[in-house]
Design a protein around this motif. Structure first.
Motif, PDB file in Angstrom:
ATOM      1  N   PRO A   8       9.067  -5.251   7.822  1.00 20.07           N
ATOM      2  CA  PRO A   8       8.801  -4.191   8.808  1.00 20.07           C
ATOM      3  C   PRO A   8       8.251  -4.732  10.127  1.00 20.07           C
ATOM      4  O   PRO A   8       8.451  -4.115  11.177  1.00 20.07           O
ATOM      5  CB  PRO A   8       7.767  -3.304   8.093  1.00 20.07           C
ATOM      6  N   ARG A  65       0.845  -1.186   0.000  1.00 21.24           N
ATOM      7  CA  ARG A  65       0.000   0.000   0.000  1.00 21.24           C
ATOM      8  C   ARG A  65       0.885   1.242   0.000  1.00 21.24           C
ATOM      9  O   ARG A  65       2.085   1.169   0.233  1.00 21.24           O
ATOM     10  CB  ARG A  65      -0.908   0.025   1.252  1.00 21.24           C
ATOM     11  N   CYS A  66       0.270   2.392  -0.241  1.00 24.63           N
ATOM     12  CA  CYS A  66       0.975   3.663  -0.130  1.00 24.63           C
ATOM     13  C   CYS A  66       0.954   4.106   1.332  1.00 24.63           C
ATOM     14  O   CYS A  66      -0.061   3.911   2.031  1.00 24.63           O
ATOM     15  CB  CYS A  66       0.322   4.732  -1.003  1.00 24.63           C
ATOM     16  N   ALA A  67       2.053   4.683   1.809  1.00 22.39           N
ATOM     17  CA  ALA A  67       2.107   5.179   3.177  1.00 22.39           C
ATOM     18  C   ALA A  67       0.988   6.187   3.406  1.00 22.39           C
ATOM     19  O   ALA A  67       0.753   7.077   2.590  1.00 22.39           O
ATOM     20  CB  ALA A  67       3.466   5.814   3.448  1.00 22.39           C
ATOM     21  N   GLY A  68       0.278   6.033   4.526  1.00 28.58           N
ATOM     22  CA  GLY A  68      -0.865   6.883   4.804  1.00 28.58           C
ATOM     23  C   GLY A  68      -2.166   6.343   4.261  1.00 28.58           C
ATOM     24  O   GLY A  68      -3.228   6.900   4.531  1.00 28.58           O
ATOM     25  N   ASP A  69      -2.075   5.268   3.486  1.00 28.99           N
ATOM     26  CA  ASP A  69      -3.273   4.673   2.883  1.00 28.99           C
ATOM     27  C   ASP A  69      -3.292   3.164   3.151  1.00 28.99           C
ATOM     28  O   ASP A  69      -3.771   2.393   2.339  1.00 28.99           O
ATOM     29  CB  ASP A  69      -3.285   4.956   1.380  1.00 28.99           C
ATOM     30  N   GLU A  70      -2.728   2.768   4.311  1.00 29.61           N
ATOM     31  CA  GLU A  70      -2.606   1.337   4.610  1.00 29.61           C
ATOM     32  C   GLU A  70      -3.948   0.631   4.759  1.00 29.61           C
ATOM     33  O   GLU A  70      -4.039  -0.584   4.622  1.00 29.61           O
ATOM     34  CB  GLU A  70      -1.784   1.125   5.897  1.00 29.61           C
ATOM     35  N   CYS A 106       3.845   7.786  -4.147  1.00 31.18           N
ATOM     36  CA  CYS A 106       3.497   6.631  -3.324  1.00 31.18           C
ATOM     37  C   CYS A 106       4.758   6.067  -2.684  1.00 31.18           C
ATOM     38  O   CYS A 106       5.624   5.529  -3.376  1.00 31.18           O
ATOM     39  CB  CYS A 106       2.809   5.549  -4.174  1.00 31.18           C
ATOM     40  N   ASP A 107       4.874   6.226  -1.372  1.00 33.70           N
ATOM     41  CA  ASP A 107       5.942   5.580  -0.619  1.00 33.70           C
ATOM     42  C   ASP A 107       5.400   4.216  -0.181  1.00 33.70           C
ATOM     43  O   ASP A 107       4.500   4.125   0.667  1.00 33.70           O
ATOM     44  CB  ASP A 107       6.338   6.421   0.591  1.00 33.70           C
ATOM     45  N   ILE A 108       5.940   3.163  -0.780  1.00 28.39           N
ATOM     46  CA  ILE A 108       5.363   1.827  -0.634  1.00 28.39           C
ATOM     47  C   ILE A 108       5.680   1.253   0.737  1.00 28.39           C
ATOM     48  O   ILE A 108       6.821   1.279   1.205  1.00 28.39           O
ATOM     49  CB  ILE A 108       5.893   0.902  -1.736  1.00 28.39           C
ATOM     50  N   VAL A 109       4.664   0.729   1.384  1.00 32.63           N
ATOM     51  CA  VAL A 109       4.816   0.028   2.653  1.00 32.63           C
ATOM     52  C   VAL A 109       4.117  -1.320   2.539  1.00 32.63           C
ATOM     53  O   VAL A 109       3.164  -1.483   1.775  1.00 32.63           O
ATOM     54  CB  VAL A 109       4.225   0.823   3.839  1.00 32.63           C
TER      55      VAL A 109
END
Length: 272
Positions: free
Chosen positions: A231, A8-13, A101-104
């Protein structure tokens, strides 16, 4: 790269949809056509006003990530000199389009499959020969170092390590009842492993082949390897587990299992 359905994108988990197309997301360079102008506001004792210093209509390379969401970034720069040299200098401007999008939640090694195949596999899991020697083949040799570049442009080195290669005997419910013991053998390239059991497998029985690979990581100029973890703190691992069953055990000794005999096979005459 295939970042998987959990990325997901960081902040949109909390989103129910993975990034990209079912987890497939691209990062790289995009060729674009840039048109525009850049100005400077001058506020001197004798001169005040807004002056154009750059007018652009050029092809450019943009850093990009796409699709879903789409994002691109570019940099424009140069030297300027206006008002007969009264105002001069260097300029550098960055611009962005879309949502970065910072991927997490995805794996650092997304899209890289180390375990190529197993024998038996899911298509040959029934009536396996009791004399079979289960094996696994790898796309990357164990302990071989490979290098990847992250989204920030930094290079990291990785090496796969075989964590488990087991043949387990199971019951009808899938519970493990015993471990098959034998000799582990590697090929010279270190990308194929096989187990030569101490005894033949039992006929009409259930078994499980489990292959698990973990990884170590370090920076290009670092000396110390460390375990690659997610993570959540759990080890990064790729695995293949195959449940299979054997056919009936033969009621004779197969010729392939005979080291030597005399008279020879199919010998018609025997000299005492």
């Amino acid at each position: 790269r295939d970042y998987g359905l959990d990325a997901r994108c960081a902040g949109d988990e909390t989103s129910s949809s993975p990034i990209g197309i079912n987890g497939w997301y691209a990062t790289g360079q995009l060729w674009g056509y840039i048109e525009g102008s850049i100005g400077i506001k001058v506020n001197l004792f004798t001169v005040k006003g807004k002056y154009e210093i750059l007018s652009l209509a050029v092809a450019a390379v943009l850093q990009t990530r796409l699709p879903n969401p789409f994002w691109a970034r570019g940099i424009v720069g140069g030297r300027f000199r206006i008002l007969s040299g009264l105002v001069s200098g260097n300029c550098r401007f960055e611009f962005e389009v879309g949502k970065k999008c910072d991927i997490v939640g995805g794996s650092e090694l997304a899209g890289i499959e180390v375990i190529a195949s197993t024998k038996p596999d899911g298509n040959t899991a029934n009536e396996v020969d009791v004399f079979a020697r289960p094996q696994a083949t790898f796309n990357i040799a164990m302990n071989e170092v490979f290098e990847l570049q992250d989204d920030n442009g930094d290079y990291w080195q990785y090496r796969p390590k075989l964590h488990q290669f087991l043949i387990l005997e199971t019951d009808e419910g899938g519970a493990v009842t015993d471990t098959v013991r034998g000799e582990i053998r590697w090929n010279e390239a270190n990308d194929i492993i096989a187990l030569r059991p101490d005894d033949v497998l039992s006929g009409n029985s259930n078994y499980r082949l489990a292959v698990r690979v973990r990884f170590e990581k370090k920076g290009r100029y670092e000396q110390v390897w460390r375990d690659l973890k997610k993570p959540s703190g759990t080890p990064e691992q790729q695995e293949v587990v195959v449940d299979f069953n054997t056919g009936p055990a033969p009621d004779y000794i197969p010729s392939s299992n005979i080291e030597y005999s005399y008279p020879l096979r199919d010998q018609f005459n025997f000299l005492k």
